[in-house]
Design an enzyme around this catalytic site. Structure first.
Site, PDB file in Angstrom:
ATOM      1  N   ASP A 287      13.691  14.534  -4.169  1.00  0.00           N
ATOM      2  CA  ASP A 287      14.369  13.246  -4.055  1.00  0.00           C
ATOM      3  C   ASP A 287      14.833  13.118  -2.610  1.00  0.00           C
ATOM      4  O   ASP A 287      14.203  13.686  -1.719  1.00  0.00           O
ATOM      5  CB  ASP A 287      15.516  13.136  -5.060  1.00  0.00           C
ATOM      6  N   HIS A 321      12.159  11.309  -1.199  1.00  0.00           N
ATOM      7  CA  HIS A 321      12.135   9.851  -1.349  1.00  0.00           C
ATOM      8  C   HIS A 321      12.650   9.190  -0.077  1.00  0.00           C
ATOM      9  O   HIS A 321      12.109   8.192   0.378  1.00  0.00           O
ATOM     10  CB  HIS A 321      12.983   9.417  -2.546  1.00  0.00           C
TER      11      HIS A 321
END
Length: 468
Positions: A287, A321
């Site tokens: 992430d 991300h």
């Protein structure tokens, strides 16, 4: 002569006064990078007595099978009681449940040591006060946790292994990509219930989850702590967010390597914390690599503590991300964030500089400063400021974002240089780009509802970048 109670109160007030003085000094410097230098000079990490305690002397066995939880906790308590020092995890594989740090104790994981964290959720009971996705609750203990402690550290060149995988912890996300299969339990029901409790103002003491809730704990979480150091260790296989300072101050994260690609495996998330330095770290994550946060929605506004005075320098960002991210749980606001002398590159790095919020999260960003960044490959946008993240507009808490200054950045290749999307009734206010080469980009920029966008010597595909 002060009574013991008054003396303790005076000490507490003195400790609380330090960051206020720091904040005034930071704001006093007109040059933002002088303010960054002030933060770096003040956040140096704690020092400890030379006392060393070996966890084997308290019964720990490094065979990877024996439960060493009691031995490690006993060593930490003994070190704390003696006035502080270092609790050494020597070469070997040591299995443990939750580790709770106490003031003046450094948990030192030496070269060749691997601290293996149990995959049995019961090893993280009883419940502790923590945050899940920006909302306070009582839940499983983070794997390494401290509450209200001062002068604590996790150091060394060994490995912290959360042992999360497609069979343990990660399936609780409820995603087939992470090992979950239909019919198996997952977090959705408890997560929705927690968020509803927060919106309804249910007291935190009644938000009790743990067994049956399937809400994964963070890996390393100092909660309401002062003077924290995380240095040198490698962190792998985390259940969720990896390094998560919460409501803490004077935090140094230095020369840490994070390699964990599970769901919500953010690398370092300072939340409602101030005077934080993240230096010399490598992030390769499932992430956001770094995400600055300050609570979610009504609960973030209830606590109402921003993250502020944060410096990120000399770090390497790979998969993630977002590389350097603010949000999305930023309801308490974010102020004065600096990133410099960092490198980012990966086909699996979606966005280099990411700002994500909406009209449910709200919050503010006042002052983001970036310079001297080398960005190789980015899968999506280089700079993405997006008010349409998840719920989007129309929910009554428009964010306020401005004072974004980015300079001296080179990019090799990206899908898009800019994706800037504010609201008509709450535009993004104040973005300045200076000496930025976006390299080769494939998709036109998006600029919606942005005021005071300044471009000085900004190029893409070898040409000056033109705002449509």
């Amino acid at each position: 002569m002060l009574s013991r109670r008054n003396a303790m109160r005076a000490m507490a007030m003195s400790a609380l006064a330090v960051p206020i003085l720091d904040a005034r000094a930071v704001h006093a410097a007109p040059d933002p990078w002088a303010r960054a230098n002030h933060i770096v000079a003040r956040v140096r990490g704690p020092r400890f007595p030379r006392r060393r305690l070996d966890i084997r002397d308290f019964g720990a066995i490094g065979d990877g099978v024996t439960d060493c939880t009691k031995a490690i906790r006993s060593a930490i308590r003994a070190c704390h009681a003696a006035g502080g020092g270092h609790v050494d995890v020597p070469e070997g594989r040591f299995l443990t449940g939750a580790v709770h740090l106490l003031s003046n104790v450094d948990l030192h994981v030496t070269a060749g040591a691997r601290l293996l964290f149990s995959t049995d959720p019961k090893a993280y009971l009883p419940l502790v006060l923590t945050r899940f996705e920006g909302v306070e609750l009582y839940n499983y203990s983070p794997l390494i946790y401290a509450y209200g402690q001062r002068n604590i550290a996790v150091t060394g060149s060994g490995v912290l292994d959360g042992q999360a995988d497609h069979d343990h912890w990660w399936p609780w996300k409820g995603s087939g990509d992470d090992g979950w299969e239909p019919g198996e339990p997952h977090q959705a029901e408890a997560r929705a219930a927690l968020f509803a409790q927060a919106e309804q103002g249910v007291p935190v003491r009644r938000r009790r989850y743990g067994e049956g809730g399937y809400l994964r704990p963070s890996f390393v979480q100092p909660y309401r702590c002062d003077n924290v150091l995380v240095e040198g260790v490698t962190i792998v296989n985390s259940p969720m967010w990896e390094i998560h300072p919460t409501l803490s101050q004077n935090v140094l994260v230095q020369n840490v390597t994070v390699e964990s690609h599970g769901p919500n495996n953010d690398g370092c998330n300072p939340e409602s914390s101030r005077m934080v330095v993240i230096r010399g770290c490598t992030f390769d994550t499932g992430d956001d690599c770094i995400a600055i946060k300050s609570g979610r929605n009504a609960d973030g506004r209830r606590v109402n503590v921003p993250s502020e005075h944060i410096v990120v320098e000399n770090c390497t960002f790979r998969d993630g991300h977002g590389g350097m991210t603010i949000g999305s749980e930023m309801s308490g606001g974010v102020r004065e964030v600096f990133i410099r002398d960092c490198a980012m590159s990966s086909p699996n790095l979606d966005i280099a500089l990411r700002f994500k919020t909406n009209s449910v999260r709200g919050g503010f960003i006042e002052g983001f400063h970036a310079r001297d960044l080398e960005i190789g490959q980015v899968g999506g946008s280089v700079i993405d400021i997006n008010f349409h993240y998840e719920e989007g507009p129309g929910h009554g808490f428009n964010p306020e974002v401005g004072g974004i200054d980015v300079r001296d950045v080179t990019v090799r290749t990206a899908n898009r240089a800019l994706n800037l999307r504010g609201y008509a009734d709450a535009p993004i206010r104040g973005v300045t780009l200076t000496d930025v080469d976006f390299g080769t980009t494939a998709t036109p920029i998006v600029v919606e509802h942005v005021e005071n966008l300044g471009l000085k010597n900004v190029t893409a595909n070898g040409e000056p970048l033109i705002v449509p």
